[in-house]
Structures are given as C-alpha cells and as structure tokens.
Design a protein around this motif. Structure first.
Motif, PDB file in Angstrom:
ATOM      1  N   LYS A  39       0.831  -1.204   0.000  1.00 19.28           N
ATOM      2  CA  LYS A  39       0.000   0.000   0.000  1.00 19.28           C
ATOM      3  C   LYS A  39       0.870   1.260   0.000  1.00 19.28           C
ATOM      4  CE  LYS A  39      -4.079   1.744   2.368  1.00 19.28           C
ATOM      5  NZ  LYS A  39      -5.015   1.534   3.488  1.00 19.28           N
ATOM      6  N   VAL A  40       1.915   1.246   0.826  1.00 22.41           N
ATOM      7  CA  VAL A  40       2.821   2.396   0.893  1.00 22.41           C
ATOM      8  C   VAL A  40       3.569   2.563  -0.423  1.00 22.41           C
ATOM      9  CG1 VAL A  40       4.927   3.258   2.003  1.00 22.41           C
ATOM     10  CG2 VAL A  40       3.063   2.345   3.393  1.00 22.41           C
ATOM     11  N   LYS A  80       2.615   1.634  -3.432  1.00 25.95           N
ATOM     12  CA  LYS A  80       1.690   2.135  -4.447  1.00 25.95           C
ATOM     13  C   LYS A  80       1.441   3.624  -4.264  1.00 25.95           C
ATOM     14  CE  LYS A  80      -0.899  -2.015  -5.633  1.00 25.95           C
ATOM     15  NZ  LYS A  80      -2.215  -2.677  -5.620  1.00 25.95           N
ATOM     16  N   LYS A  81       1.319   4.058  -3.026  1.00 27.98           N
ATOM     17  CA  LYS A  81       1.105   5.472  -2.746  1.00 27.98           C
ATOM     18  C   LYS A  81       2.312   6.288  -3.204  1.00 27.98           C
ATOM     19  CE  LYS A  81       0.045   8.706   0.948  1.00 27.98           C
ATOM     20  NZ  LYS A  81      -0.146   8.902   2.383  1.00 27.98           N
ATOM     21  N   ASN A  82       3.502   5.807  -2.904  1.00 29.45           N
ATOM     22  CA  ASN A  82       4.727   6.496  -3.333  1.00 29.45           C
ATOM     23  C   ASN A  82       4.831   6.544  -4.850  1.00 29.45           C
ATOM     24  OD1 ASN A  82       5.476   6.918  -0.695  1.00 29.45           O
ATOM     25  ND2 ASN A  82       6.899   5.189  -0.631  1.00 29.45           N
ATOM     26  N   GLN A  83       4.448   5.455  -5.506  1.00 26.64           N
ATOM     27  CA  GLN A  83       4.487   5.395  -6.957  1.00 26.64           C
ATOM     28  C   GLN A  83       3.513   6.410  -7.565  1.00 26.64           C
ATOM     29  OE1 GLN A  83       3.378   1.608  -8.592  1.00 26.64           O
ATOM     30  NE2 GLN A  83       4.637   1.890 -10.413  1.00 26.64           N
ATOM     31  N   GLU A  84       2.338   6.525  -6.991  1.00 25.03           N
ATOM     32  CA  GLU A  84       1.356   7.491  -7.478  1.00 25.03           C
ATOM     33  C   GLU A  84       1.852   8.916  -7.271  1.00 25.03           C
ATOM     34  OE1 GLU A  84      -2.452   6.737  -5.688  1.00 25.03           O
ATOM     35  OE2 GLU A  84      -2.548   4.713  -6.528  1.00 25.03           O
ATOM     36  N   GLU A  85       2.497   9.174  -6.132  1.00 28.34           N
ATOM     37  CA  GLU A  85       3.048  10.510  -5.881  1.00 28.34           C
ATOM     38  C   GLU A  85       4.134  10.860  -6.896  1.00 28.34           C
ATOM     39  OE1 GLU A  85       4.340  10.474  -1.822  1.00 28.34           O
ATOM     40  OE2 GLU A  85       2.308  10.608  -1.018  1.00 28.34           O
ATOM     41  N   GLU A 144       2.538  11.783 -10.140  1.00 30.51           N
ATOM     42  CA  GLU A 144       1.974  13.128 -10.072  1.00 30.51           C
ATOM     43  C   GLU A 144       3.073  14.178 -10.202  1.00 30.51           C
ATOM     44  OE1 GLU A 144      -0.307  13.448  -6.504  1.00 30.51           O
ATOM     45  OE2 GLU A 144      -1.836  12.025  -7.189  1.00 30.51           O
TER      46      GLU A 144
END
Length: 76
Positions: free
Chosen positions: A61-62, A64-69, A72
């Motif tokens: 989860k972390v 994936k969040k970092n990848q999305e950031e 962006e």
C-alpha cells in the motif's frame, strides 16, 4: 484477515479441540495431548504467516502510494 480476528478464530479452534479430546472424567490422553500440541504449533505458524501477510499488504500500500506521488510529480 485482521490479526485479532484471526487469532480469535484460532483460539476458538484450539478450545474446541481441547474440549473434544477430554474424556468423560475430564482428563486427556497423552496421545491426544500430543495432537493438540502439534495443532497449537501449526496454528502458531498460521498466525505468524497471517501477520507477515498483513505487513506485506501494508508495504504494498505504501509503495503504491509512493508510486502514485512520483507519477503526479512527473506529470506536474
């Protein structure tokens, strides 16, 4: 599965197995105690594996969040 819920289910299984192994006078044969001990060990491994799976899910989860950031940041 959440750790507390999983451990609760495993404890319930052990309780039922222990009660089922008892004789009418409340004692338990040594053979049955050995089986219960092996079950306890197997359930301990299952609980450890469940914990490890929970940790891996959190890591994913972390990540994936970092990848999305990062996506962006690159897109912005």
């Amino acid at each position: 599965m959440k750790r507390a819920k999983f451990e609760g289910r495993m404890n319930e299984i052990m309780l039922v197995a222990t009660k089922a192994a008892q004789n009418e006078d409340g004692t338990t044969d040594s053979r049955d105690m050995k089986v219960i001990g092996l079950m306890r060990e197997a359930l301990g491994y299952a609980m450890q594996m469940n914990y490890e799976i929970e940790c891996l899910k959190k890591e994913i989860k972390v990540l994936k969040k970092n990848q999305e950031e990062k996506r962006e940041e690159i897109g912005a």
